[in-house]
Scaffold this active site. Structure first.
Site, PDB file in Angstrom:
ATOM      1  N   ARG A  47       0.724  73.126 -25.959  1.00 47.94           N
ATOM      2  CA  ARG A  47       1.356  73.878 -24.872  1.00 47.94           C
ATOM      3  C   ARG A  47       0.369  74.832 -24.196  1.00 47.94           C
ATOM      4  O   ARG A  47       0.481  75.087 -22.998  1.00 47.94           O
ATOM      5  CB  ARG A  47       2.552  74.657 -25.407  1.00 47.94           C
ATOM      6  CG  ARG A  47       3.723  73.735 -25.704  1.00 47.94           C
ATOM      7  CD  ARG A  47       4.859  74.468 -26.344  1.00 47.94           C
ATOM      8  NE  ARG A  47       6.063  73.649 -26.312  1.00 47.94           N
ATOM      9  CZ  ARG A  47       7.226  74.013 -26.809  1.00 47.94           C
ATOM     10  NH1 ARG A  47       7.347  75.200 -27.375  1.00 47.94           N
ATOM     11  NH2 ARG A  47       8.269  73.226 -26.739  1.00 47.94           N
ATOM     12  N   LYS A 207      21.229  62.755 -34.849  1.00 50.63           N
ATOM     13  CA  LYS A 207      22.625  62.770 -34.403  1.00 50.63           C
ATOM     14  C   LYS A 207      22.846  62.011 -33.109  1.00 50.63           C
ATOM     15  O   LYS A 207      22.160  62.237 -32.124  1.00 50.63           O
ATOM     16  CB  LYS A 207      23.083  64.215 -34.231  1.00 50.63           C
ATOM     17  CG  LYS A 207      23.324  64.901 -35.566  1.00 50.63           C
ATOM     18  CD  LYS A 207      23.399  66.396 -35.414  1.00 50.63           C
ATOM     19  CE  LYS A 207      24.781  66.856 -34.965  1.00 50.63           C
ATOM     20  NZ  LYS A 207      24.785  68.318 -34.705  1.00 50.63           N
ATOM     21  N   GLY A 360      10.839  67.226 -30.024  1.00 51.77           N
ATOM     22  CA  GLY A 360       9.970  67.955 -30.940  1.00 51.77           C
ATOM     23  C   GLY A 360       9.514  67.140 -32.139  1.00 51.77           C
ATOM     24  O   GLY A 360       8.323  67.123 -32.474  1.00 51.77           O
ATOM     25  N   GLY A 383      14.229  70.063 -25.626  1.00 49.73           N
ATOM     26  CA  GLY A 383      15.572  70.263 -25.088  1.00 49.73           C
ATOM     27  C   GLY A 383      15.625  70.114 -23.575  1.00 49.73           C
ATOM     28  O   GLY A 383      16.536  69.487 -23.030  1.00 49.73           O
TER      29      GLY A 383
HETATM   30  P1  ADP Z   1      13.484  64.831 -31.699  1.00 51.18           P
HETATM   31  O1  ADP Z   1      13.160  66.235 -32.157  1.00 51.18           O
HETATM   32  O2  ADP Z   1      12.263  63.996 -31.539  1.00 51.18           O
HETATM   33  O3  ADP Z   1      14.381  64.823 -30.507  1.00 51.18           O
HETATM   34  P2  ADP Z   1      15.684  64.647 -33.560  1.00 51.18           P
HETATM   35  O4  ADP Z   1      15.633  66.120 -33.745  1.00 51.18           O
HETATM   36  O5  ADP Z   1      16.829  64.074 -32.831  1.00 51.18           O
HETATM   37  O6  ADP Z   1      14.316  64.131 -32.899  1.00 51.18           O
HETATM   38  O7  ADP Z   1      15.692  63.930 -34.995  1.00 51.18           O
HETATM   39  C1  ADP Z   1      14.720  64.140 -35.953  1.00 51.18           C
HETATM   40  C2  ADP Z   1      15.284  64.175 -37.339  1.00 51.18           C
HETATM   41  O8  ADP Z   1      16.083  63.030 -37.597  1.00 51.18           O
HETATM   42  C3  ADP Z   1      14.192  64.167 -38.388  1.00 51.18           C
HETATM   43  O9  ADP Z   1      14.214  65.385 -39.079  1.00 51.18           O
HETATM   44  C4  ADP Z   1      14.550  62.992 -39.302  1.00 51.18           C
HETATM   45  O10 ADP Z   1      14.386  63.269 -40.672  1.00 51.18           O
HETATM   46  C5  ADP Z   1      16.009  62.761 -38.974  1.00 51.18           C
HETATM   47  N1  ADP Z   1      16.426  61.387 -39.282  1.00 51.18           N
HETATM   48  C6  ADP Z   1      15.871  60.253 -38.828  1.00 51.18           C
HETATM   49  N2  ADP Z   1      16.478  59.174 -39.374  1.00 51.18           N
HETATM   50  C7  ADP Z   1      17.431  59.635 -40.199  1.00 51.18           C
HETATM   51  C8  ADP Z   1      18.387  59.004 -41.058  1.00 51.18           C
HETATM   52  N3  ADP Z   1      18.463  57.683 -41.150  1.00 51.18           N
HETATM   53  N4  ADP Z   1      19.211  59.798 -41.777  1.00 51.18           N
HETATM   54  C9  ADP Z   1      19.131  61.139 -41.663  1.00 51.18           C
HETATM   55  N5  ADP Z   1      18.254  61.795 -40.873  1.00 51.18           N
HETATM   56  C10 ADP Z   1      17.408  61.061 -40.147  1.00 51.18           C
HETATM   57 MG    MG Z   2      14.245  67.666 -33.310  1.00 48.20          MG
END
Ligand code: ADP
Ligand code: MG
Length: 403
Positions: A47, A207, A360, A383
């Site tokens: 950043r 999620k 992130g 976000g």
């Molecule tokens: P980003 O930050 O890239 O947008 P998210 O915050 O949506 O991604 O998701 C990241 C998290 O999802 C990680 O901490 C990872 O451990 C979790 N995750 C990925 N696959 C699974 C799974 N099958 N069950 C539970 N948690 C998961």
């Molecule tokens: Mg995340």
């Protein structure tokens, strides 16, 4: 409705190139909210590097840059461990230009320090030491505005928040976007507007409720959506499969079914894993094995995508002219369940088309596998990027001056 919107915003709002800043004190809202280690060294300076083009341009124009940012969550009070000093030090090294980091962000002493140091880049103290920042209090915004003559917003990462330094301040000064903000809006906006085809979207993460908005948005423009991570189990459930103890959001089954139906009508392929790595508990050292998606044992949970899915997804990614990735394919923090994320990240890095990553944890994964130089664009705003890709407005961008 969604189509065209983000790019339009960039075209209608003023950028740094549209105004004369020479000789002026220019307040720049940067996103210096970077991770620090326990010795307060900057762990990831992406950043900081992102802000360099704007600050350099200001120096070339003989403007006086006054930088401001938040750092962490001090909740409206001074927290010694969240002072900007180590961040200023790192930025000074990166930009090779003298800097002065102040221990306050508003008031007479700040004004004097700015006047007395026209040859230094100024970085004021953590904005969130004041409750007025997050509450967007007019008095606080006004006091920030008094520090300069022009306002530049280059903090894409906080553009989805209406705070004093992102929205309030624009009431008092000519307000334009910096080069990083412009690049984020143009690159992410181009995904929704005229992506080169085939356009493949890879979505994972934990999620589905966080991702439904972007899925809805992408089925308007993508050719294929590849799913993995925790979110794919709600999709599998909605298709009638048994997912054992995997994370499923019951209240999302209905909305996701509607989205799948809409995708089918539009001819967009939404793909789910055909095999998975399942574990007998949510633990780093859990017993694990590969099973077909329709054979998840009742007491087990899916924590990664399987090898057949990886191959299938990679062959699709290879053919893409545009790839967007958000969300790890599994619990990549644990080595036993990191393979899907690592392999997909590698395939995206090798893909010949335009590759864009947002989020992130996805960003962290790319860096963990040292692939950052092989990705065309990594968004600095998790976000904010998701909000924009959902086709929603970003208040800090909305607040900038029209051309
Ligand atoms: P980003 O930050 O890239 O947008 P998210 O915050 O949506 O991604 O998701 C990241 C998290 O999802 C990680 O901490 C990872 O451990 C979790 N995750 C990925 N696959 C699974 C799974 N099958 N069950 C539970 N948690 C998961
Ligand atoms: Mg995340």
């Amino acid at each position: 409705m969604i189509k065209g919107e983000p790019k339009m915003v960039v075209l209608t709002k003023k950028t740094l190139r549209d105004i004369d800043v020479s000789g002026k004190r220019v307040i720049v809202r940067v996103d210096f909210n970077v991770p620090l280690d326990k010795d307060r060294n900057v762990v990831d300076d992406t950043r900081l590097k992102g802000a360099i083009p704007t600050v350099r341009y200001l120096l070339e124009q003989e403007a006086h840059p006054i930088l401001m940012s938040h750092l962490g969550r001090p909740k409206g009070q001074v927290v010694e461990s969240l002072r900007m000093a180590p961040v200023g030090k790192r930025f000074e090294e990166l930009i090779s230009y003298p800097m002065l980091t102040l221990k306050q962000c508003i008031g007479l002493q700040v004004k004097e320090a700015i006047e007395q140091n026209p040859d230094k880049i100024i970085l004021i103290e953590n904005l969130r030491f004041h409750p007025g920042e997050r509450e967007n209090l007019p008095d606080f915004a006004k006091m920030l505005a008094e520090l300069g003559e022009v306002y530049v917003n280059d903090a894409f990462g906080t553009s989805h928040r209406a705070h004093a330094s992102t929205v309030g301040i624009t009431a008092y000064l000519p307000s334009v976007m910096g080069f990083l903000m412009e690049k984020e809006l143009l690159t992410l906006g181009s995904l929704l507007e005229e992506p080169e085809r085939p356009f493949v979207v890879v979505l994972g993460g934990n999620k589905v409720s966080d991702k439904l908005g972007v899925i809805d948005s992408f089925i308007e423009v993508a050719d294929v959506v590849l799913t993995g991570g925790g979110m794919c189990f709600t999709l599998l459930e909605s298709m009638g499969l048994e997912t054992g103890n995997s994370i499923v959001e019951e209240d999302q089954i209905q909305p996701i079914s509607a989205t799948l139906k809409k995708a089918r009508k539009k001819g967009v392929r939404i793909m789910v894993p055909s095999d998975l790595v399942v574990a007998d508990r949510f633990d780093k050292n859990a017993n694990h094995k590969v099973v077909a998606a329709e054979n998840i044992p009742p007491d087990w949970m899916g924590l990664d995508i399987g090898p057949v899915t990886i191959e299938k997804y990679c062959s699709i990614i290879k053919e893409a002219k545009t790839v967007f990735w958000n969300g790890p394919m599994g619990v990549f923090e644990w080595p036993a369940f990191a393979n899907g994320t690592k392999r997909i990240a590698e395939c995206i890095a090798e893909a010949p088309g335009l590759t864009v990553v947002g989020g992130g944890d996805s960003d962290a994964a790319i860096k963990q596998y040292r692939l950052e130089d092989k990705i065309d664009f990594i968004s600095t705003g998790g976000g904010a990027a998701m909000r924009l890709l959902e086709g929603k407005k970003l208040p800090a961008v909305e607040a900038l001056d029209e051309k």
